[in-house]
Structure formats: structure tokens, C-alpha cells
Design an enzyme around this catalytic site. Sequence first.
Site, PDB file in Angstrom:
ATOM      1  N   ALA A   1     -46.212  -6.125 -61.654  1.00  0.00           N
ATOM      2  CA  ALA A   1     -45.541  -4.885 -61.288  1.00  0.00           C
ATOM      3  C   ALA A   1     -46.098  -3.761 -62.164  1.00  0.00           C
ATOM      4  CB  ALA A   1     -44.037  -5.020 -61.485  1.00  0.00           C
ATOM      5  N   THR A   2     -46.078  -2.561 -61.637  1.00  0.00           N
ATOM      6  CA  THR A   2     -46.709  -1.469 -62.385  1.00  0.00           C
ATOM      7  C   THR A   2     -45.719  -0.378 -62.768  1.00  0.00           C
ATOM      8  OG1 THR A   2     -47.504  -0.632 -60.252  1.00  0.00           O
ATOM      9  CG2 THR A   2     -49.037  -1.920 -61.560  1.00  0.00           C
ATOM     10  N   THR A   3     -45.838   0.820 -62.229  1.00  0.00           N
ATOM     11  CA  THR A   3     -45.278   2.011 -62.871  1.00  0.00           C
ATOM     12  C   THR A   3     -43.782   2.219 -62.633  1.00  0.00           C
ATOM     13  OG1 THR A   3     -47.447   2.983 -62.538  1.00  0.00           O
ATOM     14  CG2 THR A   3     -45.695   4.453 -63.223  1.00  0.00           C
TER      15      THR A   3
ATOM     16  N   LYS B   1     -38.722  -3.145 -58.217  1.00  0.00           N
ATOM     17  CA  LYS B   1     -38.931  -3.186 -59.662  1.00  0.00           C
ATOM     18  C   LYS B   1     -37.799  -2.537 -60.449  1.00  0.00           C
ATOM     19  CE  LYS B   1     -43.813  -2.400 -58.633  1.00  0.00           C
ATOM     20  NZ  LYS B   1     -44.977  -1.539 -58.917  1.00  0.00           N
TER      21      LYS B   1
ATOM     22  N   ALA C   1     -53.490   0.574 -59.399  1.00  0.00           N
ATOM     23  CA  ALA C   1     -52.442  -0.448 -59.363  1.00  0.00           C
ATOM     24  C   ALA C   1     -51.079   0.131 -59.004  1.00  0.00           C
ATOM     25  CB  ALA C   1     -52.357  -1.165 -60.706  1.00  0.00           C
TER      26      ALA C   1
END
Length: 282
Positions: free
Chosen positions: A54-56, A87, A229
Site C-alpha cells: 500500500a502506498t500514500t 488503506k 506507485a
Amino acid sequence: MATHRDLPVGLVNQLFLNTGSSSFTEFVGSYAPELLPQRDEVLATPISDQVPHATTIVAATFAGGVVMAGDRRATSGNIISQRDVEKVFRTDDYSCMGIAGTASTGIEFARLFRVELEHYEKLEGRTMSVAGKANRLATMIRGNLAMAMQGLVVVPLFSAYDPDKDEGRIFSYDVAGGPYERERFDAIGSGSIFARGSLKKLYRDGASADDMAMTLIQALYDAADDDSATGGPDVTRKIWPIVSLIDADGFRRLTEEQVSTYVEQMLEARLISPDGPIAPLR
């Protein structure tokens, strides 16, 4: 093998109702440790590029609360492994957390942390303080250090409404569990450097919840513009960022219709100014 069903009722009550600790994780670890993730196992080789990440995640305070938002993309190396992963998670009525890093472990953290807070509230008869919640999450992250050293890193961003101060609070962490309270705003994940730059430009003290939600969506778009990403809003598939708000009325997640309205306004403005709003010099 004897189970709790074979034990006298009095002994069962003593085991389950008088645990000696308000921590659900400690209780399970002492009674049935096999039910917890085996975080002390050492992997033969790092597998960080083989599992979805998972990113931002971004968060910012407003007058009387805090907003958190996250993009929807998960990646495995240079592959988009999922376009609509969630997320940002509610952890109790007045707090939430967003995850960056190994997606599966992060989702597990969020679920376990939510049970941890519920367990404390049932045993103690009161809600844990904001600082207590932040420190309890830090302990859980520290327990994952062995796996983090093998590449399965989880770095959450925690936000909560503090009724004693009538304001939102934001905490970020390192892989060893150190909690750091952030003023005004923060961002984590691969696109955080770009999102944080956007927030520095657009954040305004005393802004409304509505304005701050738009600010976070702008920051996520700026992150996606420079970080492969991080996923931007997917108009064709109607996949929008997750935006959650916490204030004196509690936690609430904005509906897809509400978020899509923000996104459409933002995209319309970006057709004129692709780099987004320009901050005034004064």
C-alpha cells in the site's frame, strides 16, 4: 487435549474475565499464542517485492477535527496488483489509521488494533486516551520489527479527535514503533514526499472540514502525478480515494458520491491549471 469447555465454569471465568491486563494482544499471547501472527519467524530471503504494498496516506487537521485520505493502488514491484484496495480504517468511534507498506500485514494490524481498543473499553469501562491509543499502536508495530527487517514493513498513520483539546491529532511511526506527533498535517508512503510538498503549499490554519478534504485530494493527485506507485482517481472505473473525517460527532467516512464531487471539481480545475492551485506568497 483439554479445551476451555472441559474446565469448570469458575476457572473459565477467571481465565477470561480476570486477565490481569487490558491488552487483548497480551491476553491472546498468554492463552493461545498460536492465534497471533508469528512475527518472530525469520524468512530465508526478503520477499518485499513479491507481496502487494500500500502506498500514500495523507492527514491534516481542521478547526475541531482531522481528515485522513488514502489512494487505492497496491503494487508488487512494478506491477499494479490491486486498483481498489482500502488503506484507511476506522479503529474506534473517534480514531482511524491509514497503512503504508505490506498491505496484508497492515490490514491485519488495523483489525487487531480495533479489537485491542474495544477490549480495553470493555474491561476498563472507558475509552483509552488519544496518547494511550498512539502508544498501544506503537507497541504493536515494535512487535513486527523482525518481519520488518525481512522487508515486510508496515508504517501506519494514526489520527484521532481529542475531546480534552477539542482538536484533531496526528501520529506517525517508524519501523521500530516510535510514535511522533505531527502538527497540522503529515503524509506516509512512497508518494509522501510529493503529497507533503502539496500540503505545505495548500494547508491553511482554521480551514473547514470541506476545504481540508479538498486539500487532501489535491495532495493525493500531486503524489500520483510524480509517484508511479500512487494511484490517482480512476474516472473510468469510478474508483475514488477514501476520505474519512473525525470530529466531536465521531468518525465518518465520506460516501463515494461526496468524494466523486470533490474529484470532479479538482479535475475540472486541473484542465486549466495542470499543476494545481498556486499558493499565495503572503
